[in-house]
Design a protein around this motif. Structure first.
Motif, PDB file in Angstrom:
ATOM      1  N   PRO A  17      15.624 -14.217  68.576  1.00 28.71           N
ATOM      2  CA  PRO A  17      16.411 -14.097  67.343  1.00 28.71           C
ATOM      3  C   PRO A  17      16.506 -15.429  66.603  1.00 28.71           C
ATOM      4  O   PRO A  17      16.522 -16.506  67.209  1.00 28.71           O
ATOM      5  CB  PRO A  17      17.785 -13.644  67.843  1.00 28.71           C
ATOM      6  CG  PRO A  17      17.524 -13.040  69.189  1.00 28.71           C
ATOM      7  CD  PRO A  17      16.397 -13.832  69.764  1.00 28.71           C
ATOM      8  N   GLY A  18      16.551 -15.328  65.280  1.00 29.95           N
ATOM      9  CA  GLY A  18      16.704 -16.516  64.449  1.00 29.95           C
ATOM     10  C   GLY A  18      17.561 -16.199  63.241  1.00 29.95           C
ATOM     11  O   GLY A  18      18.303 -15.213  63.227  1.00 29.95           O
ATOM     12  N   SER A  19      17.446 -17.014  62.220  1.00 34.89           N
ATOM     13  CA  SER A  19      18.206 -16.790  60.993  1.00 34.89           C
ATOM     14  C   SER A  19      17.327 -16.067  59.985  1.00 34.89           C
ATOM     15  O   SER A  19      16.179 -15.747  60.250  1.00 34.89           O
ATOM     16  CB  SER A  19      18.675 -18.135  60.426  1.00 34.89           C
ATOM     17  OG  SER A  19      17.564 -18.861  59.923  1.00 34.89           O
ATOM     18  N   ASN A  20      17.886 -15.838  58.806  1.00 33.06           N
ATOM     19  CA  ASN A  20      17.124 -15.207  57.722  1.00 33.06           C
ATOM     20  C   ASN A  20      16.510 -16.242  56.785  1.00 33.06           C
ATOM     21  O   ASN A  20      16.127 -15.919  55.659  1.00 33.06           O
ATOM     22  CB  ASN A  20      18.044 -14.269  56.915  1.00 33.06           C
ATOM     23  CG  ASN A  20      18.494 -13.085  57.748  1.00 33.06           C
ATOM     24  OD1 ASN A  20      17.741 -12.576  58.560  1.00 33.06           O
ATOM     25  ND2 ASN A  20      19.739 -12.662  57.549  1.00 33.06           N
ATOM     26  N   LYS A  21      16.402 -17.467  57.262  1.00 39.73           N
ATOM     27  CA  LYS A  21      15.887 -18.555  56.429  1.00 39.73           C
ATOM     28  C   LYS A  21      14.436 -18.318  56.017  1.00 39.73           C
ATOM     29  O   LYS A  21      14.025 -18.637  54.903  1.00 39.73           O
ATOM     30  CB  LYS A  21      16.021 -19.870  57.191  1.00 39.73           C
ATOM     31  CG  LYS A  21      15.785 -21.111  56.369  1.00 39.73           C
ATOM     32  CD  LYS A  21      16.107 -22.350  57.192  1.00 39.73           C
ATOM     33  CE  LYS A  21      15.934 -23.623  56.372  1.00 39.73           C
ATOM     34  NZ  LYS A  21      16.256 -24.833  57.173  1.00 39.73           N
ATOM     35  N   TRP A  22      13.636 -17.763  56.953  1.00 41.84           N
ATOM     36  CA  TRP A  22      12.234 -17.452  56.693  1.00 41.84           C
ATOM     37  C   TRP A  22      11.931 -16.058  57.242  1.00 41.84           C
ATOM     38  O   TRP A  22      12.661 -15.554  58.096  1.00 41.84           O
ATOM     39  CB  TRP A  22      11.306 -18.448  57.384  1.00 41.84           C
ATOM     40  CG  TRP A  22      11.583 -19.880  57.109  1.00 41.84           C
ATOM     41  CD1 TRP A  22      11.327 -20.557  55.952  1.00 41.84           C
ATOM     42  CD2 TRP A  22      12.153 -20.843  58.002  1.00 41.84           C
ATOM     43  NE1 TRP A  22      11.704 -21.868  56.068  1.00 41.84           N
ATOM     44  CE2 TRP A  22      12.213 -22.071  57.319  1.00 41.84           C
ATOM     45  CE3 TRP A  22      12.624 -20.784  59.320  1.00 41.84           C
ATOM     46  CZ2 TRP A  22      12.724 -23.233  57.901  1.00 41.84           C
ATOM     47  CZ3 TRP A  22      13.126 -21.938  59.905  1.00 41.84           C
ATOM     48  CH2 TRP A  22      13.177 -23.134  59.189  1.00 41.84           C
ATOM     49  N   PRO A  23      10.863 -15.437  56.776  1.00 43.44           N
ATOM     50  CA  PRO A  23      10.450 -14.176  57.415  1.00 43.44           C
ATOM     51  C   PRO A  23      10.114 -14.434  58.888  1.00 43.44           C
ATOM     52  O   PRO A  23       9.669 -15.532  59.243  1.00 43.44           O
ATOM     53  CB  PRO A  23       9.189 -13.776  56.629  1.00 43.44           C
ATOM     54  CG  PRO A  23       9.298 -14.489  55.325  1.00 43.44           C
ATOM     55  CD  PRO A  23      10.002 -15.779  55.622  1.00 43.44           C
ATOM     56  N   PRO A  24      10.324 -13.447  59.754  1.00 48.17           N
ATOM     57  CA  PRO A  24       9.982 -13.633  61.168  1.00 48.17           C
ATOM     58  C   PRO A  24       8.487 -13.923  61.345  1.00 48.17           C
ATOM     59  O   PRO A  24       7.669 -13.570  60.493  1.00 48.17           O
ATOM     60  CB  PRO A  24      10.353 -12.289  61.801  1.00 48.17           C
ATOM     61  CG  PRO A  24      11.287 -11.647  60.841  1.00 48.17           C
ATOM     62  CD  PRO A  24      10.881 -12.113  59.483  1.00 48.17           C
ATOM     63  N   LEU A  25       8.151 -14.565  62.450  1.00 45.89           N
ATOM     64  CA  LEU A  25       6.758 -14.865  62.782  1.00 45.89           C
ATOM     65  C   LEU A  25       6.274 -13.869  63.835  1.00 45.89           C
ATOM     66  O   LEU A  25       6.819 -13.812  64.936  1.00 45.89           O
ATOM     67  CB  LEU A  25       6.628 -16.284  63.313  1.00 45.89           C
ATOM     68  CG  LEU A  25       5.207 -16.731  63.681  1.00 45.89           C
ATOM     69  CD1 LEU A  25       4.323 -16.797  62.437  1.00 45.89           C
ATOM     70  CD2 LEU A  25       5.235 -18.088  64.394  1.00 45.89           C
ATOM     71  N   LEU A  26       5.252 -13.091  63.488  1.00 46.02           N
ATOM     72  CA  LEU A  26       4.652 -12.124  64.405  1.00 46.02           C
ATOM     73  C   LEU A  26       3.434 -12.763  65.057  1.00 46.02           C
ATOM     74  O   LEU A  26       2.541 -13.255  64.360  1.00 46.02           O
ATOM     75  CB  LEU A  26       4.249 -10.859  63.653  1.00 46.02           C
ATOM     76  CG  LEU A  26       3.437  -9.813  64.423  1.00 46.02           C
ATOM     77  CD1 LEU A  26       4.232  -9.247  65.596  1.00 46.02           C
ATOM     78  CD2 LEU A  26       2.981  -8.692  63.487  1.00 46.02           C
ATOM     79  N   ILE A  27       3.382 -12.739  66.393  1.00 46.30           N
ATOM     80  CA  ILE A  27       2.296 -13.381  67.136  1.00 46.30           C
ATOM     81  C   ILE A  27       1.318 -12.340  67.658  1.00 46.30           C
ATOM     82  O   ILE A  27       1.700 -11.405  68.362  1.00 46.30           O
ATOM     83  CB  ILE A  27       2.839 -14.205  68.314  1.00 46.30           C
ATOM     84  CG1 ILE A  27       3.780 -15.309  67.816  1.00 46.30           C
ATOM     85  CG2 ILE A  27       1.683 -14.807  69.114  1.00 46.30           C
ATOM     86  CD1 ILE A  27       4.396 -16.136  68.931  1.00 46.30           C
TER      87      ILE A  27
END
Length: 289
Positions: free
Chosen positions: A23-33
């Motif tokens: 989980p992270g913030s909404n600062k950037w779109p999530p990173l899909l690996i």
């Protein structure tokens, strides 16, 4: 500060996918690996931990790898891209940034092409355009054609310097640490992954990839010679190339170096040029009259 991952196994049309989300913030779109061939999601955890903790990260085991089920029949890359899009729907994600490593780089290219509205930015690490690539040395490719390194960790440690290059040539502990994280699902899933890319190439549509693209290459990569990454950067219109002083797995071995490059790329907002009509002064209007 420790970073926790939320692990889930989800079902999509009878296919079970093991997923992990940091989980992270909404600062950037999530990173899909999109991970490399035969590689379970634990193998990218050192890289994930080097990224900004505010960046939300999504990793998963493709069918036949790690904790995901092995399908009765193999997927091709378009089918795997569709499965990834459905996984994002299930997990309630919209747009993401995507990173693909080695085999997963081909899948990331397919995902960016087939689902452009879901992929804001694209990162390609140690990968190629597929069937038209300039191949590595035959003895390296022969070792890569077998899943033995995932099934028999001691074999993986022994051949790591030859197939991965870079830091693995100098530090035996890297190979042992890498092998300790391996979680194999057996031979069939690996062969299904090989089949996914059989005859596949993106060379004829790379110029249609519109996403800003970061191309990362190792200068001592026995699997993907550097010329392949130069070709990707040349064919993809909105791309930039960074060369890392390491081998095929620089994303892990040089995580502290690569992570800031990726974070700068993700954080950068590239604005389109705006062409405004030139204001016409009163004098020029009078001259016209």
């Amino acid at each position: 500060m420790p970073q926790s991952f939320v692990f889930r196994t989800i079902e999509l049309d009878g296919q079970y996918l093991r997923t992990a989300v940091r989980p992270g913030s909404n600062k950037w779109p999530p990173l899909l690996i999109f991970n490399g061939i035969g590689a379970n999601l634990e193998l990218v955890m050192p890289f994930v931990r080097a990224l900004d903790p505010e960046l939300e990260v999504i990793a998963f085991d493709v069918p036949g790898v790690g904790g995901s089920s092995t399908p009765a029949t193999p997927f091709r890359f378009p089918g795997l891209a569709k499965l990834a899009a459905r996984m994002l729907d299930y997990l309630n994600y919209g747009q993401v940034n995507a990173i693909g490593v080695s085999w997963g780089g081909a899948l990331a290219q397919q995902f960016a092409r087939d689902y452009p509205e879901r992929c804001k930015k694209l990162i390609l690490a140690a990968t190629s355009a597929g069937a038209v690539m300039v191949p590595g040395k035959p003895k390296v490719l022969l070792k890569m054609a077998s899943p033995r390194r995932y099934i028999q960790p001691s074999h993986g440690v022994r051949i790591a310097p030859d197939i991965y290059g870079g830091g693995f040539r100098r530090d035996p502990d890297l190979a042992r640490a890498h092998a300790a994280k391996v979680r194999s699902s057996g031979k069939l899933g690996y062969y299904w992954q090989l089949f996914a890319g059989l005859g596949w190439t993106s060379i004829h549509w790379l110029h249609r990839i519109k996403q800003p693209t970061l191309v990362l290459a190792g200068d001592d990569d026995p699997i993907i010679p550097l010329v392949n990454m130069r070709m990707l950067a040349w064919r993809i219109p909105n791309s930039e190339l960074h060369i890392i002083d390491d081998g095929h797995l620089f994303l892990v071995t040089r995580a502290d170096t690569v992570a800031p490059i990726i974070m700068r790329f993700i954080a950068e907002e590239r604005l389109r040029a705006v062409v405004r009509p030139r204001a016409i002064s009163d004098n020029s209007e009078g001259a016209k009259e």
